[in-house]
Every structure is written in C-alpha cells, then in structure tokens.
Design a protein around this motif. Structure first.
Motif, mmCIF file in Angstrom:
data_model
loop_
_atom_site.group_PDB
_atom_site.id
_atom_site.type_symbol
_atom_site.label_atom_id
_atom_site.label_comp_id
_atom_site.label_asym_id
_atom_site.label_seq_id
_atom_site.Cartn_x
_atom_site.Cartn_y
_atom_site.Cartn_z
ATOM 1 N N TRP A 1 1.875 61.931 -6.144
ATOM 2 C CA TRP A 1 2.899 61.508 -7.093
ATOM 3 C C TRP A 1 2.454 60.230 -7.779
ATOM 4 O O TRP A 1 1.743 59.398 -7.222
ATOM 5 C CB TRP A 1 4.208 61.234 -6.374
ATOM 6 N N LYS A 2 2.935 60.037 -8.973
ATOM 7 C CA LYS A 2 2.750 58.765 -9.673
ATOM 8 C C LYS A 2 3.733 57.757 -9.077
ATOM 9 O O LYS A 2 4.798 58.128 -8.588
ATOM 10 C CB LYS A 2 3.024 58.917 -11.176
ATOM 11 N N GLU B 1 6.125 59.558 -18.748
ATOM 12 C CA GLU B 1 4.780 59.054 -18.472
ATOM 13 C C GLU B 1 4.170 58.414 -19.712
ATOM 14 O O GLU B 1 3.448 57.433 -19.613
ATOM 15 C CB GLU B 1 3.881 60.179 -17.957
ATOM 16 N N GLN B 2 4.470 58.945 -20.876
ATOM 17 C CA GLN B 2 3.950 58.358 -22.102
ATOM 18 C C GLN B 2 4.532 56.969 -22.336
ATOM 19 O O GLN B 2 3.907 56.139 -22.976
ATOM 20 C CB GLN B 2 4.261 59.258 -23.296
ATOM 21 N N ALA B 3 5.721 56.713 -21.795
ATOM 22 C CA ALA B 3 6.382 55.431 -21.991
ATOM 23 C C ALA B 3 6.053 54.433 -20.880
ATOM 24 O O ALA B 3 6.407 53.273 -20.983
ATOM 25 C CB ALA B 3 7.887 55.626 -22.068
ATOM 26 N N MET B 4 5.395 54.883 -19.824
ATOM 27 C CA MET B 4 5.082 54.020 -18.684
ATOM 28 C C MET B 4 3.751 53.311 -18.902
ATOM 29 O O MET B 4 2.889 53.802 -19.618
ATOM 30 C CB MET B 4 4.993 54.826 -17.386
ATOM 31 N N ALA B 5 3.610 52.182 -18.229
ATOM 32 C CA ALA B 5 2.360 51.435 -18.309
ATOM 33 C C ALA B 5 2.152 50.695 -16.998
ATOM 34 O O ALA B 5 3.050 50.619 -16.162
ATOM 35 C CB ALA B 5 2.405 50.444 -19.472
ATOM 36 N N GLY B 6 0.976 50.167 -16.838
ATOM 37 C CA GLY B 6 0.671 49.379 -15.657
ATOM 38 C C GLY B 6 0.468 50.237 -14.429
ATOM 39 O O GLY B 6 0.142 51.416 -14.501
ATOM 40 N N ALA C 1 -0.281 54.879 -11.854
ATOM 41 C CA ALA C 1 -1.262 55.189 -10.804
ATOM 42 C C ALA C 1 -0.619 56.148 -9.811
ATOM 43 O O ALA C 1 0.604 56.228 -9.704
ATOM 44 C CB ALA C 1 -1.703 53.908 -10.095
ATOM 45 N N THR C 2 -1.449 56.872 -9.074
ATOM 46 C CA THR C 2 -0.898 57.770 -8.064
ATOM 47 C C THR C 2 -0.628 57.007 -6.777
ATOM 48 O O THR C 2 -1.175 55.926 -6.540
ATOM 49 C CB THR C 2 -1.845 58.952 -7.781
ATOM 50 N N ASP D 1 6.024 53.363 1.432
ATOM 51 C CA ASP D 1 5.165 53.941 2.475
ATOM 52 C C ASP D 1 5.603 55.369 2.778
ATOM 53 O O ASP D 1 4.774 56.277 2.882
ATOM 54 C CB ASP D 1 5.222 53.115 3.768
ATOM 55 N N LYS D 2 6.914 55.580 2.913
ATOM 56 C CA LYS D 2 7.451 56.901 3.258
ATOM 57 C C LYS D 2 7.297 57.884 2.103
ATOM 58 O O LYS D 2 6.767 58.981 2.272
ATOM 59 C CB LYS D 2 8.926 56.762 3.665
ATOM 60 N N ILE D 3 7.763 57.504 0.921
ATOM 61 C CA ILE D 3 7.718 58.421 -0.221
ATOM 62 C C ILE D 3 6.269 58.766 -0.567
ATOM 63 O O ILE D 3 5.932 59.936 -0.757
ATOM 64 C CB ILE D 3 8.440 57.829 -1.448
ATOM 65 N N CYS D 4 5.420 57.757 -0.646
ATOM 66 C CA CYS D 4 4.022 58.007 -1.004
ATOM 67 C C CYS D 4 3.273 58.718 0.120
ATOM 68 O O CYS D 4 2.390 59.531 -0.150
ATOM 69 C CB CYS D 4 3.320 56.696 -1.373
ATOM 70 N N GLY D 5 3.631 58.420 1.364
ATOM 71 C CA GLY D 5 3.007 59.114 2.482
ATOM 72 C C GLY D 5 3.296 60.605 2.444
ATOM 73 O O GLY D 5 2.436 61.429 2.764
#
Length: 122
Positions: free
Chosen positions: A99-100, A22-27, A31-32, A90-94
């Motif tokens: 989750w990020k 997460e420290q290496a991620m951006a943009g 977001a969740t 849609d499936k994973i986030c649903g």
C-alpha cells in the motif's frame, strides 16, 4: 444481478478516486509501506529516524487536514500522538506492505472518524 452491478460500480468509483488522489499527493505519502517497514525493522540505534519522522509527520498532517476540511471548521477526528501513529502504521503497513503511505493514512483516518462519531461528537 443488481447488487453485483452496484458493488462493481462502487469499486470502480473508489479505484478512480484513489488514482485521482495519487496525482494530488506528494512527498513520502506516495511511497509504499515497505519504506516504513524497512526503517522500522532496524535495531533502535540504527533506525532511519529521518524516514520515520517524515512518515509520522506526513500522516499527522494528513489526519489534521481531515479536520481542516470538516464542516464549518468542526473536527471530524482526534489526531493521535506520534507514538500512536507509529503503532498503527506498523500494523497497517505490516498487513499491507504494498500500500501507499497515503492509503494507509486514509484507512487510519476512516477508523478515527468512525470512532469520533461513535463517541457522540459530530
């Protein structure tokens, strides 16, 4: 008792890896998933195309980076088209709205890598 210690240490290692990632991620990747879900639940004409486009492009880039990191430039997965990415997100986030985006993308990548290996391409 030994298997429990192994499982706990594995989980701690995985959690540490996610925290470091997460420290290496951006943009939009940090977001969740509820950002994706909110954009997708609006009627087609009112959808937030910018948010959808950002997430799809970010996930596609994330998946592509897995190939770039492959051994000696060999692909490790097939990057799906945007319409397939939309359906999977849609499936994973649903199923996991807290989750990020990068965690959802990494889960997607893991499945794609296993499919790629299972097809005999290594």
């Amino acid at each position: 008792m030994k298997p429990i210690r192994y499982i706990l240490s594995t989980l701690m290692f995985a959690a540490t890896g996610l925290a470091q990632a997460e420290q290496a991620m951006a943009g939009i990747g940090v977001a969740t998933c509820d950002v994706w879900l909110d954009a997708r639940k609006k009627p087609q004409q009112d959808r937030e195309a910018v948010i959808e486009g950002l997430v799809v492009a970010w996930v596609q880039g994330f998946l592509s980076s897995k190939n770039a990191a492959g051994a000696k430039g060999n692909s490790v997965l097939d990057v799906p088209p945007p319409t397939s990415i939309e359906l999977v997100m849609d499936k994973i986030c649903g199923d996991n709205p807290n989750w990020k985006i990068y965690v959802a993308a990494d889960t997607f990548a893991t499945v794609l890598i296993e499919q790629y290996r299972g097809s005999g391409r290594k």
